[in-house]
Design an enzyme around this catalytic site. Structure first.
Site, PDB file in Angstrom:
ATOM      1  N   MET A   1       0.837  -1.198   0.000  1.00  0.00           N
ATOM      2  CA  MET A   1       0.000   0.000   0.000  1.00  0.00           C
ATOM      3  C   MET A   1       0.872   1.247   0.000  1.00  0.00           C
ATOM      4  O   MET A   1       0.550   2.248  -0.630  1.00  0.00           O
ATOM      5  CB  MET A   1      -0.899   0.031   1.246  1.00  0.00           C
ATOM      6  CG  MET A   1      -1.816  -1.171   1.421  1.00  0.00           C
ATOM      7  SD  MET A   1      -2.998  -1.348   0.106  1.00  0.00           S
ATOM      8  CE  MET A   1      -3.937   0.151   0.284  1.00  0.00           C
TER       9      MET A   1
ATOM     10  N   LEU B   1       1.700   2.861   2.926  1.00  0.00           N
ATOM     11  CA  LEU B   1       1.224   3.703   4.025  1.00  0.00           C
ATOM     12  C   LEU B   1       0.420   4.928   3.593  1.00  0.00           C
ATOM     13  O   LEU B   1       0.683   6.048   4.055  1.00  0.00           O
ATOM     14  CB  LEU B   1       2.416   4.138   4.903  1.00  0.00           C
ATOM     15  CG  LEU B   1       3.140   2.988   5.621  1.00  0.00           C
ATOM     16  CD1 LEU B   1       4.438   3.472   6.265  1.00  0.00           C
ATOM     17  CD2 LEU B   1       2.244   2.351   6.683  1.00  0.00           C
TER      18      LEU B   1
ATOM     19  N   CYS C   1       6.439  -1.970   8.865  1.00  0.00           N
ATOM     20  CA  CYS C   1       5.936  -2.105   7.502  1.00  0.00           C
ATOM     21  C   CYS C   1       7.088  -2.446   6.562  1.00  0.00           C
ATOM     22  O   CYS C   1       8.088  -1.742   6.529  1.00  0.00           O
ATOM     23  CB  CYS C   1       5.260  -0.809   7.070  1.00  0.00           C
ATOM     24  SG  CYS C   1       4.547  -0.948   5.452  1.00  0.00           S
TER      25      CYS C   1
ATOM     26  N   LYS D   1       4.281  -2.819  17.302  1.00  0.00           N
ATOM     27  CA  LYS D   1       4.056  -3.893  16.323  1.00  0.00           C
ATOM     28  C   LYS D   1       5.357  -4.273  15.642  1.00  0.00           C
ATOM     29  O   LYS D   1       6.049  -3.424  15.076  1.00  0.00           O
ATOM     30  CB  LYS D   1       3.032  -3.442  15.283  1.00  0.00           C
ATOM     31  CG  LYS D   1       2.670  -4.564  14.328  1.00  0.00           C
ATOM     32  CD  LYS D   1       1.380  -4.270  13.647  1.00  0.00           C
ATOM     33  CE  LYS D   1       1.023  -5.334  12.647  1.00  0.00           C
ATOM     34  NZ  LYS D   1      -0.166  -4.941  11.897  1.00  0.00           N
TER      35      LYS D   1
ATOM     36  N   THR E   1       3.544  -7.995   8.032  1.00  0.00           N
ATOM     37  CA  THR E   1       3.678  -8.875   6.859  1.00  0.00           C
ATOM     38  C   THR E   1       5.131  -9.291   6.605  1.00  0.00           C
ATOM     39  O   THR E   1       6.072  -8.612   7.003  1.00  0.00           O
ATOM     40  CB  THR E   1       3.135  -8.180   5.603  1.00  0.00           C
ATOM     41  OG1 THR E   1       3.774  -6.920   5.464  1.00  0.00           O
ATOM     42  CG2 THR E   1       1.636  -7.979   5.689  1.00  0.00           C
TER      43      THR E   1
ATOM     44  N   GLY F   1      -2.536 -14.358   9.632  1.00  0.00           N
ATOM     45  CA  GLY F   1      -3.124 -15.553   9.058  1.00  0.00           C
ATOM     46  C   GLY F   1      -4.282 -16.177   9.810  1.00  0.00           C
ATOM     47  O   GLY F   1      -4.668 -17.303   9.508  1.00  0.00           O
TER      48      GLY F   1
ATOM     49  N   GLY G   1      -6.768  -9.571  10.131  1.00  0.00           N
ATOM     50  CA  GLY G   1      -6.666  -8.612   9.033  1.00  0.00           C
ATOM     51  C   GLY G   1      -7.243  -9.173   7.759  1.00  0.00           C
ATOM     52  O   GLY G   1      -8.434  -9.047   7.462  1.00  0.00           O
TER      53      GLY G   1
END
Ligand SMILES: Cc1cc2nc3c(=O)[nH]c(=O)nc-3n(C[C@H](O)[C@H](O)[C@H](O)COP(=O)(O)OP(=O)(O)OC[C@H]3O[C@@H](n4cnc5c(N)ncnc54)[C@H](O)[C@@H]3O)c2cc1C
Ligand SMILES: Cc1cc2nc3c(=O)[nH]c(=O)nc-3n(C[C@H](O)[C@H](O)[C@H](O)COP(=O)(O)O)c2cc1C
Ligand code: FES
Lengths: 259, 301
Positions: B68, B70, B126, B161, B189, B240, B261
């Site tokens: 994406m 961000l 990220c 995170k 991810t 997942g 998610g």
């Protein structure tokens, strides 16, 4: 799904800034009003309504659409879809009104043909800035009666689709399907609401799409939180009551911008 | 009632950052219609950002790849959305934030405080935004400094995170704990890529991105297992989860709560479904409390 490879078989010029690209894939299950994500490789991927089970019809507005216009027969692009919810098909003996502004005629032309095929009576109001920007007039004529409006009066009545709409008895129609610029759609929305037939109407919305499959949230509308790419792009008039429709949208960053 | 870093939740299922989290209305929808017991916003930064060109997400057989980049309306633009989520969602709202350095993280956190988020989640993970996220999150000193700095300027819990794209996730988790984090969230991810063989082009507009969904669950379970064994603060599991069995598995590995998610794509009400499934499982196995599941597998030797 990964993007499918679509090879261009034929390109037709609909107007000086609109082209139809026929490709070698056939989306047999397509509902009119559904869209595909069109990937110009190395450029960007943008949503486009299907104008047939094997074509998209593109108005040149910016970088990606200009790149698509550089493509020739035999070239290819990537396609994901069809996605989203289309227009609800009428049944036999129902009478429908289609209101198409500019390139909004693209997803509505297969709708007109599908409605004609099931035996419903199809009337279309086709609007554009001028006569040479009217798209798919022949296809709509093949499905039924066509009223034309042009901003400059070069064909049909001089004015907007709403000027035609004002003169029609809307109670005669079972369904009304609308696609075009949001400012046009919102004036149609107001008129239809005043005539108390909003529950018959369906509008195809345009919002900024990233994923196109309902996961990222960039296309969500207020206040329902509906995803235009998943619960839409076609919404019933009732779903749009008390919404952002006609007032603001969000850009790629998620910032609100006025319509 | 379930309490996680002081936040009161009916059940331990939470919407993960970046999924339907751009608008207040969509966050409310996930809580009200979907049954999420807390929601995390899209990651928000200092300046409006359009994100990477499309394709920015593609679905694979085993999950999703996304880059994406961000996209976000900046904290100024997001404040009105946060206020809507706070007012109407009926659940705790956690503001996810990102920055390139300590000062940016502090600016965004302070900028969002008027929206009264119930907690902050620091996205130091990220994998595909240059200079942000994982670039920050693979450096333990920076993670500790950022955590401590945000803790200083806010009076609500701070979650950190973590990225799995490091050789030892526990060293980053330890850094967050030393910085004063109230919990860690694992995982973001995994680096990934897909190529269109018809043309040779990488499919994502950013060329590569991050993998989520079913494929990453075993990686997430291992990360959570290791973090639980190392840290004193709670570990929030993500990666997942697509059914109640996955959620139970993550809790047994050590997750104090579970975020979902990618699976929201299939059905928004996955949260209600997981909550119901866990409840029935607890009953069948005669566990008195969902807390009994947390870290259970560590005792099974
Ligand atoms: C469901 C749906 C169906 C559509 N069907 C058609 C169609 O049949 N024919 C047609 O010509 N156009 C259609 N569009 C509009 C089309 O997607 C935009 O014209 C196109 O994205 C412009 O890209 P660009 O790079 O050329 O222009 P840019 O210069 O990038 O942008 C011009 C404008 O296009 C829009 N746009 C750009 N990127 C996106 C995006 N990712 N998602 C949504 N809008 C975007 C924005 O409103 C922007 O202001 C449809 C849009 C949607 C949402
Ligand atoms: C489309 C998409 C956008 C995401 N955006 C963010 C984000 O803004 N901030 C963040 O911390 N994580 C983001 N993530 C990561 C998720 O929150 C989550 O950690 C990851 O997807 C694994 O969980 P899942 O398998 O349940 O999706 C995003 C994931 C996806 C698929
Ligand atoms: S474009 Fe991603 S949810 Fe609609």
């Amino acid at each position: 799904m990964l993007p499918l490879n679509a090879t261009i078989l034929q390109i037709t010029e609909e107007s000086h800034s609109v082209r139809t690209f026929f490709f070698d894939l056939h989306f047999e299950t397509m509902e009119p009003g559904q869209f595909v994500m069109v990937w110009g490789r190395g450029v960007n991927e943008v949503p486009m309504g299907l104008s047939r089970i094997n074509s998209i019809t593109v108005l040149k507005v910016g970088e990606t659409t200009s790149k698509l216009f550089e493509l020739k027969e035999g070239d290819s692009f990537g396609l994901r879809g069809p996605f989203g919810r289309g227009f609800s098909l009428p049944s036999e003996n129902e009478k429908i009104l289609i209101i198409a502004g500019g390139v909004g005629a693209a997803p509505l032309s297969p709708y007109a043909e599908a409605a004609y095929a099931v035996g419903s009576e199809v009337h279309t109001i086709l609007g554009a800035r001028s006569a040479d920007e009217l798209i798919f007039e022949k296809r709509f004529l093949g499905a039924g009666k066509v009223y034309i409006s042009t901003d400059d009066g070069s064909k049909g009545i001089k004015g907007f689709v709403t000027d035609v709409l004002k003169g029609l008895d809307l109670s005669a129609y079972d369904k009304i399907a609308i696609c075009g610029k949001e400012l046009m759609m919102v004036s149609v929305f107001r008129l239809i609401k005043d005539r108390k037939v909003l529950e018959k109407a369906e509008f195809s919305l345009h919002r900024y799409f990233k994923c196109g499959i309902g996961i990222c949230g960039s296309c969500c509308i207020d206040r329902s939180g509906f995803r235009v790419c998943k619960e839409g792009p076609v919404f019933s008039g009732m779903q749009l009551l008390d919404s952002e429709f006609g007032r603001y949208e969000r850009d790629a960053s998620g910032r609100r911008v006025q319509i | 009632m379930y309490v996680l870093t002081g936040l009161k939740m009916k059940n331990p299922t939470i919407l993960a950052a970046g999924i339907l989290g751009t608008t207040g209305a969509s966050l409310c929808r996930v809580a009200l219609e979907g049954g999420a017991n807390a929601v995390v916003t899209k990651s928000i930064g200092c300046m409006p950002k359009k994100g990477h060109p499309n394709p920015s997400i593609i679905q694979l057989d085993c999950g999703f790849l996304n880059a994406m980049g961000l996209p976000n309306p900046s904290y100024q633009g997001f404040l009105q959305e946060l206020k809507i989520a706070k007012k109407d969602s009926g659940v705790p709202v956690i503001a996810s934030i990102f920055g390139g350095n300590v000062v940016e993280f502090m600016e965004v956190a302070e900028g969002l405080l008027p929206g009264k988020p119930d907690a902050f989640e620091l996205n130091v993970s990220c994998p595909h935004s240059e200079g942000y996220g994982a670039a920050v999150g693979s450096n333990p000193c920076l993670v500790e400094a950022i955590t401590a700095a945000v803790k200083d300027v806010v009076n609500v819990p701070v979650w950190v995170k973590l990225t799995p794209n490091v050789s030892d996730i526990t060293s980053i988790g330890t850094a967050a704990e030393s910085g004063g984090a109230d919990a860690v969230v694992a995982i973001n991810t995994l680096k990934g890529m897909a190529i269109d063989i018809e043309s040779g082009y990488p499919i994502l507009g950013n060329r590569s991105g991050g993998l989520s969904g079913k494929a990453v669950k075993p990686v997430a379970v291992k990360c959570i297992y290791d973090l639980y064994a190392t840290l004193k603060i709670p570990v929030i599991g993500v990666g997942g989860v697509s059914c109640w069995q996955d959620a139970v598995e993550m809790m047994m590995a050590g997750a104090a709560a579970v975020q979902v998610g990618s699976a929201v794509y299939e059905r928004i009400d996955i949260f209600s479904e997981i909550n119901t499934g866990i409840k029935a499982f607890l009953q069948r196995k005669s566990y008195s409390d969902v807390k009994k599941l947390i870290g259970l597998s560590h005792e099974m030797v």
